[in-house]
Design a protein around this motif. Structure first.
Motif, short mmCIF file in Angstrom:
data_model
loop_
_atom_site.label_atom_id
_atom_site.label_comp_id
_atom_site.label_asym_id
_atom_site.label_seq_id
_atom_site.Cartn_x
_atom_site.Cartn_y
_atom_site.Cartn_z
N GLY A 178 0.80 -1.22 0.00
CA GLY A 178 0.00 0.00 0.00
C GLY A 178 0.83 1.27 0.00
N ARG A 179 2.12 1.14 -0.27
CA ARG A 179 3.03 2.28 -0.17
C ARG A 179 3.80 2.55 -1.47
N ASP A 184 1.23 1.92 -14.87
CA ASP A 184 0.26 0.98 -15.39
C ASP A 184 0.76 0.45 -16.73
N THR A 222 0.46 -6.73 -7.45
CA THR A 222 -0.88 -6.16 -7.42
C THR A 222 -1.38 -6.05 -5.98
N ALA A 225 0.94 -2.91 -4.52
CA ALA A 225 0.77 -1.57 -5.08
C ALA A 225 -0.43 -0.85 -4.50
N ARG A 226 -0.24 0.43 -4.22
CA ARG A 226 -1.37 1.27 -3.83
C ARG A 226 -2.25 1.51 -5.06
N PHE A 227 -1.63 1.83 -6.15
CA PHE A 227 -2.33 1.94 -7.44
C PHE A 227 -1.29 1.87 -8.54
N TYR A 228 -1.74 1.61 -9.76
CA TYR A 228 -0.86 1.70 -10.92
C TYR A 228 -1.16 3.05 -11.56
N GLN A 369 -4.06 -8.48 -13.09
CA GLN A 369 -4.83 -7.40 -12.49
C GLN A 369 -6.29 -7.81 -12.31
N SER A 372 -6.88 -10.21 -9.33
CA SER A 372 -6.74 -9.74 -7.97
C SER A 372 -8.09 -9.21 -7.51
#
Lengths: 374, 313
Positions: A178-179, A184, A222, A225-228, A369, A372
């Motif tokens: 989460g950090r 993407d 996945t 990751a906090r986001f891509y 992706q 998940s």
């Protein structure tokens, strides 16, 4: 890996009022000259990333012809590809080494006669023959802009141990769940391959077996990751706020965050730093005057353009003379030396991934992706 | 729809002597009907039927990198079942949309009820106020939620300044819940309006009759108001459910790594992955999936409303 550069810069507040007005004016000029194309059939049309229509990139062309080409903008190379294939009469396109292949395979590319470019002899030597610049013996892309891709991290928030041992692994590390924010896209497949010790060439031509080897690593990513990110501005904002501690980023992000006083460092991962290289390609779909397209390419390759890019944009340039012309502090701020050859050969250049393998990379990344959270 | 329009125009046409073109139209019901329909019909054919036909055709072809092979094949349809992700993703998307629909209807019903029964003056102002957020683009509304739910967002900074939390809450953004919240807001007006209309239409004397016959407010609502507003509720459900299943922008922007939906995969097939035929087949599976769900929903809704109106009578 779509680079919505102008929008990025705009979001970061890096675009001055004048730049903004100039861009607006350029779009206005572009739009208002569109109907004229039917009459003045020989003006050239360039497909560009938004932001690259600024006259600073091709001053010599404007000086000589007193007009700019017509521009059509795209945000991903695939979008541009589909548009050109559907019959859009563009003379030029701005792809990168990793995306040039499909244009070549689609039969859209016209080989470039480098003897018609006065600045070609000054192009950084290894770039002249680089894979992607040259395909099947033809020069298909004039190398204009380049830079790095690496991990950008907050020095005050990572484990001090990491700073002694910088690695791509931070983007896969459960300790940073989460950090982190990777970009993407399929570049993650290549990075994962690199982490598994595959060679710098293999990561761009993985076998099915090798793809299965990277799968668990990507599955872990996945979750970590906090986001891509799809626009670099997202990653920059998240790094600035402390939402994430590390992200995949380009050189200009370092400049932005350092200027804001955020303690960040651009990693030189032990597995290697990536180098991306983009350039201009002549298309056979165009209806413009061929001599004009060569003038345009030559203007882009001029050292003055390079100076502007290094100092104002934060990217490298294809002409070695630009590095002598640019202010030394600007080069230092970007982590460039006056000898770009060394830097280029140290980095892992994004190679064109063959079409069918590229599709597999995309599907692999999509699949992971999609799985998940189901 | 077509039949209704024809019937309506037929009912209004009074037999009276005429000549030429008008005689032709007066004589033939179908001509009147189709002429009335023609603009809509034209748009439908160009903007709906042609693309759907293209989509269907593509789904039976195959693409090898850049060349489309037009040999008829079921390969794409078979591929859907070969990898579990497609089916799982479709189910997940339908699930997310179902939750969005339910949430939106539950939240919107009181609003519509209030407007229909409690607001006496300036109803138009209320209606306009409800649509105000929809004057901006869909994308802006999604971005607005990114700002509200974000790390330094409205909720987090609000809670921090109130001293309720020390660290920003991270579960707000980049997950399927964020997708649900965003979609539920983005489609709210499409739910409020149809429910409002059906509530507005309810004959107030029925409510008085129910009260006279001894119904309290709760049972009156359950036995009279709710069943009579069902057409609006059903329409609202369809308005939200059908388009949200295939959404890909919202999951991309607020869904993070776990919020991806079937629309994202379809979009990727038409873009990056360069496989239009597979993308087409996936779209068609999605359309079938939605159709099945809607049919099931309508069946259940019919059973419930029948039961409801029986009780009410």
């Amino acid at each position: 890996m779509n680079r919505v550069k102008f929008i990025d810069r705009m979001a970061q507040g890096k675009v001055a009022r004048r730049d903004m007005l100039r861009a607006a004016a350029a779009i206005g000029v572009g739009v208002s000259t569109m109907p004229l194309k039917a009459r003045a059939a020989n003006n050239i049309t360039a497909m560009e990333w938004a932001g690259y229509e600024a006259p600073e990139y091709y001053q010599a062309y404007v000086a000589k012809h007193e007009k700019a080409p017509d521009f059509s903008f795209f945000s991903t190379e695939e979008e541009a590809f589909e548009k050109i294939r559907a019959g859009f009469p563009a003379d030029l396109m701005h792809p990168c080494t990793y995306s040039i292949n499909q244009f070549k395979d689609g039969g859209l590319v016209k080989p470039i006669d480098t003897s018609r470019l006065s600045n070609w002899p000054d192009v950084i030597e290894p770039l002249k023959t680089w894979s992607g610049v040259v395909l099947e013996g033809d020069v298909v892309m004039v190398p204009t802009d380049w830079g790095n891709s690496s991990v950008l991290y907050r020095t005050d928030m990572v484990d001090p141990e990491y700073m002694k041992d910088e690695s791509w692994s931070i983007l896969f590390d459960e300790k940073y769940t989460g950090r982190v924010a990777p970009s993407d896209g399929e570049s993650n497949v290549e990075i994962a391959g690199l982490l598994l010790g595959m060679s710098r060439d293999d990561i761009f031509h993985m076998t099915d077996e090798q793809m299965e080897q990277v799968r668990p690593l990507l599955e872990r990513q996945t979750k970590v990751a906090r986001f891509y990110w799809t626009a670099q501005a997202e990653a920059i904002a998240a790094l600035a706020s402390g939402e994430i501690v590390a992200a995949y980023a380009w050189n200009d992000a370092v400049k932005t965050l350092t200027k804001d006083g955020i303690p960040v460092k651009y990693a030189v991962p032990k597995e290697g730093i990536f180098t991306w290289l983009c350039g201009l390609t002549l298309l056979n779909s165009g209806e413009g005057d061929e001599a004009l397209t060569y003038d345009f390419l030559d203007a882009w390759l001029s050292p003055e353009t390079g100076k502007y890019m290094i100092e104002e944009v934060g990217y490298g340039h294809g002409n070695r003379k630009s590095f002598e012309l640019a202010a030394p502090e600007a080069l230092a701020a970007l982590g460039f030396s006056t000898d770009p050859t060394q830097m280029l050969s140290d980095g892992i250049l994004f190679q064109p991934v063959p079409g069918d393998i590229n599709t597999k990379y995309i599907n692999l990344f999509n699949e992971i992706q999609a799985m998940s959270g189901t | 729809m077509a039949n209704k329009a024809i019937a309506a125009s037929a009912a209004r046409a009074a037999p009276r002597p005429a000549s030429g073109v008008s005689a032709f139209f007066l004589k033939h019901e179908w001509a009147r009907g189709y002429t009335l329909l023609s603009p809509t019909l034209g748009v439908m054919i160009i903007a709906m039927c042609v693309p759907v036909f293209m989509l269907t055709a593509h789904s039976f072809w195959t693409q090898n990198y850049l060349t489309i092979d037009k040999t008829f094949t079921f390969a794409n349809y078979v591929q859907f079942w070969e990898k579990e992700i497609y089916f799982k993703l479709l189910v997940k998307s339908i699930k997310i949309s179902a939750i969005v629909t339910f949430t939106t209807v539950v939240l919107a019903y009181p609003m519509a009820y209030f407007m229909a029964f409690k607001v006496k003056k300036n109803k138009l102002v209320w209606l306009i106020l409800i649509t105000v957020p929809f004057w901006t683009s869909f994308l802006l509304r999604v971005f607005a939620w990114k700002i509200i739910l974000g790390f330094n967002g409205v909720i987090n900074s609000g809670l921090i300044s109130l001293g309720l939390i020390q660290e920003p809450l991270e579960f707000l953004l980049y997950n399927p819940t964020a997708v649900i919240i965003t979609l539920a807001h983005a489609w709210a007006a499409f739910v409020i309006l149809p429910i409002y209309v059906s509530l507005e239409k309810i004959d107030r004397s029925l409510l008085e009759a129910a009260t006279d016959l001894g119904d309290g407010p709760v049972s009156r609502f359950l036995r009279v108001t709710l069943p009579l507003s069902m057409p609006g509720v059903i329409a609202a459900c369809l308005f939200v459910f059908i388009p949200t299943v295939g959404d890909y922008v919202t999951p991309k922007l607020v869904g993070g790594t776990e919020g991806i939906m079937i629309g994202n995969i379809i979009q990727s097939q038409f873009g990056k992955a360069n496989n239009w035929p597979l993308g087409s087949a996936l779209s068609i599976y999605m359309v079938f999936g939605i159709t099945l769900c809607v049919l099931g929903f309508l069946l259940v809704a019919r059973l419930i409303t029948k039961g409801g109106s029986l009780k009410a009578s």
